[in-house]
Design an enzyme around this catalytic site. Structure first.
Site, PDB file in Angstrom:
ATOM      1  N   LYS A  84      32.567  15.282  10.402  1.00 32.49           N
ATOM      2  CA  LYS A  84      33.044  16.213  11.812  1.00 32.49           C
ATOM      3  C   LYS A  84      33.892  15.681  12.900  1.00 32.49           C
ATOM      4  CE  LYS A  84      29.909  16.531  16.096  1.00 32.49           C
ATOM      5  NZ  LYS A  84      30.592  16.604  16.916  1.00 32.49           N
ATOM      6  N   LYS A 257      25.113  19.335  13.267  1.00 33.68           N
ATOM      7  CA  LYS A 257      25.743  18.101  12.840  1.00 33.68           C
ATOM      8  C   LYS A 257      24.882  16.669  12.809  1.00 33.68           C
ATOM      9  CE  LYS A 257      24.967  18.205  18.087  1.00 33.68           C
ATOM     10  NZ  LYS A 257      25.692  19.174  19.611  1.00 33.68           N
TER      11      LYS A 257
END
Length: 391
Positions: A84, A257
């Protein structure tokens, strides 16, 4: 002292969809290619006419988003992991011989990054992370400077040649939504990933690269890899279900996430300001600092950050009471407090900054814990924060 009345665009789209019994996802997709007062949208939804023709317009498509992983454990046979990246999520769209760049909220940011407008050589909608290259390339992944470098370019209406040369932008690609007029969003992630990988040879390396898949033996091993990542440009990991189609918004179980654990430091409350909206009667925005030397030897505090999140409503009331009872000075809407309350502050990274008196700027600071028990002289010194700056 000001009046603010607003309705989020998402709420307006949802209301429109409910009023005319149409899909909010379709409304979202047409909305960005049209101009107020949206006559084509009303013709379609209210009067049964054909949907607006967006085929040759470079318009925004709603992003697929992720849920925080929290306590979930996933099987890597079902999920792929990617880094990420700490830039801004963007969508690069080419249609009708025109290219546009959109932010996560659908805002057209093309003018801010002109170097990306003539490098996509075929009709497509690409999903990725906008990053910049800097003097310090840092990190084994290579090429991406910290968010602090990118921030120098955000929001600018014009970009100088010097800035284009010193911090050129590029897109680290995650996904392909449309390609040469073909809508790929109904394909599983694995198929879209294959199509994206094949595209890379057709894209200039100067402006595009591919976000690689992170290989791990199992979920526990992936956690070890995640904790070992302290590259300035990495926020953590994304976990994407291999068979997931590309759907707008957050859908449970498809994408997660998994941010790396935040950095923590103890700071002293210095200033407080009233919030807005439902917090307008509370002092809820806090500026805090670290000691510029030994507090027992008379060192002062230097402001290092500001936060207005991370605490409960009950804690907010208690802090508000503390601010009112320990005010030593007033500057318009801001109150200066005595140096008596310690916050444990969480943040993602810290960078050198010429804009701040301390010479430092935190990335995403938030209140992690209120240390009512800790004497202020035991809070951290500025050197501890400065030591966390990555070159």
């Amino acid at each position: 002292g000001g009046m603010r009345i607003g309705v989020s665009s998402r709420l307006a789209k949802t209301a429109f969809a409910q009023a005319f019994d149409v899909s909010v996802d379709e409304v979202e997709e047409y909305w960005h290619g049209l101009a107020p007062p949206y006559p084509e949208l009303f013709d379609w939804a209210a009067h049964g006419e054909a949907p607006p023709d967006m085929a040759n317009l470079p318009t925004f498509r709603p992003f697929m988003l992720a849920h925080p992983l929290e306590e979930t454990v996933v099987d890597l046979a079902d999920y792929a992991a990617e880094w990420k990246w700490d830039g801004i999520r963007v969508q690069l769209v080419r249609a009708g011989d025109e290219t546009k760049l959109f932010s996560r909220s659908g805002d057209d940011i093309s003018a801010t990054f002109p170097e990306l407008l003539d490098v996509l050589p075929f009709p497509a909608v690409l999903d990725g992370e906008l990053l910049v290259r800097g003097t310090h390339q840092g990190g084994e992944e290579g090429g991406a400077a910290s968010f602090n470098a990118l921030q120098q370019r955000l929001g600018r209406k014009t970009v100088s040649k010097k800035m284009l040369a010193e911090a050129p932008a590029f897109v680290r690609l995650y996904d392909v939504l449309l390609l040469n007029g073909e809508d790929l969003r109904a394909l599983p992630w694995t198929k879209r990933r294959q199509r994206l990988e094949k595209l890379m040879d057709r894209l200039p390396e100067s402006h595009f690269d591919l976000s690689r898949v992170v290989d791990a033996r199992d979920f526990e091993h992936l956690g070890e890899i995640r904790e070992g990542s302290r590259d300035d440009a990495i926020e953590g990991l994304m976990l994407k279900r291999r068979d997931s189609i590309y759907v707008p918004g957050r859908k449970t179980g498809l994408w997660y996430k998994w941010k790396r654990d935040p950095l923590l430091i103890d700071c002293v409350l210095m200033y407080a300001q009233r919030g807005s909206g439902k917090r307008s009667s509370f002092y809820s925005d806090y500026t805090f600092g670290c000691w510029n030397g030994d507090p027992d030897a008379g060192a002062d505090l230097l402001p290092v950050g500001k936060a207005y999140s991370g605490f409960t409503d009950a804690e907010l009331k208690k802090i508000d009471r503390h601010v009112r009872q320990n005010t030593v000075n007033r500057f318009g809407p801001v109150r200066e407090t005595d140096r008596s309350l310690v916050f444990e502050v969480a943040f993602d990274s810290v960078h050198a900054s010429k804009r701040h008196k301390s010479g430092l700027a935190m990335r995403f600071p938030r209140i992690h814990r209120i240390r009512w028990d800790k004497p202020p002289h035991e809070a951290d010194r500025i050197e501890a924060l400065r030591a966390l700056v990555r070159d």
